[in-house]
Design an enzyme around this catalytic site. Sequence first.
Site, PDB file in Angstrom:
ATOM      1  CE  LYS A  26      -0.324  -0.271   5.024  1.00 30.94           C
ATOM      2  NZ  LYS A  26      -1.190  -0.635   6.162  1.00 30.94           N
ATOM      3  CE1 TYR A  84      13.702  30.692   6.062  1.00 35.88           C
ATOM      4  CE2 TYR A  84      14.100  28.367   5.592  1.00 35.88           C
ATOM      5  CZ  TYR A  84      13.794  29.643   5.164  1.00 35.88           C
ATOM      6  OH  TYR A  84      13.591  29.877   3.847  1.00 35.88           O
TER       7      TYR A  84
END
Length: 372
Positions: A35, A255
């Site tokens: 899956k 950041y």
Amino acid sequence: MGRPATATINLDALRHNYRIAQQLSGSGQVMAVVKADAYSHGATACATALADIASGFAVACIEEALELRAAGIKQPILLLEGFFEPSELEMIDQYHLDTVIHHQYQIDALVAHPLDHPVRLWLKMDSGMGRVGFAPDQYRTAWEQLNDLTFVKDIVLMSHFACADESDSDHAQQQLTTFNTYTHDLPGQRSFCNSAGLVALKEARGEWNRPGLLLYGVSPFPETHGIEQKIKPVMELSSAIISIKDIPAGSSVGYGSHWIAKRPTRIGVVAIGYADGYPRHAANGTPVFINGYRVPLVGRVSMDMLTVDLTDVPDVKIGDRAILWGDDLSINEVAHGAGTIPYQLLCNLNRVPVQYQGILIPDYADFDEVGI
Ligand SMILES: *Cc1c(COP(=O)(O)O)cnc(C)c1O
């Protein structure tokens, strides 16, 4: 060439891991769970590479199943969540798919829309996962309703573990006891185990086992366990150093400027970031493997880049490979550093080109007879 970020998929390792799962299953069969595009390894490529050895494949929905049939996969394919609406039954019939039945509305749909071909159903009990499946005391009634349908060829008795990855899980034992208590006099094959159950709960192994993560060479256990010595990671996620710079103590990186160099530091920039699926929440110190050394991540992961401390590694050059996870660096460690699980890291992979190594297309003539 272009951007160096790449996921390299070793299909020989996948076959090796399938064989390990098969050994663990003994005389039971292994349904390879592919899956979510085979946990981002490529469902078609993985199923094709396993097509001469796998007993079946399991997916989450009909779209994923049809992709495999379109690729020529002839083995049983199981819909792990069953069908969502009755309109899917026609395709289940036409493409000979196995489906999970976890709720009364699915039984009602089958009664209202009989199939033309014999079908195998996987009747799911909620033995303690608390998600989908029939309550233990309603399981027999569900089984009887299905058993009355003439087109139902087999009913596999199925359940799913909530805590099989925890060592000495009482909960897993309880689930198994519940399942056995309420199914002991029902005929049919049984299926309980995901990867963790298959490895850790010998008594839960059934006629069908359903490993996913294990096939991709990743241990389902958060703690060290012998199994990682036997399996081989299938995916290597790598990129390259695209900038190197020396910064003085006291400078910040990335950041938020929340990482500050404590010493004169050589910073390397790697061309991979959270848009590729590398976790933004990876903590400072999460390892990256460069030129045989484990170096620490420093500063926040950006969208397209991340930064590492190269101070202690000699001779790193622009263009050198950086391995984010793979043979040399366990994805479990990265998951730990990011407060998540390897499943999520794999499934979040994005934008990165995938390259295959090893057997890709076995000769279909060899296994024409397999399957439905
Ligand atoms: C995803 C899934 C599996 C495979 O789980 P792993 O932990 O990856 O082995 C097995 N059974 C069901 C019902 C699933 O949804």
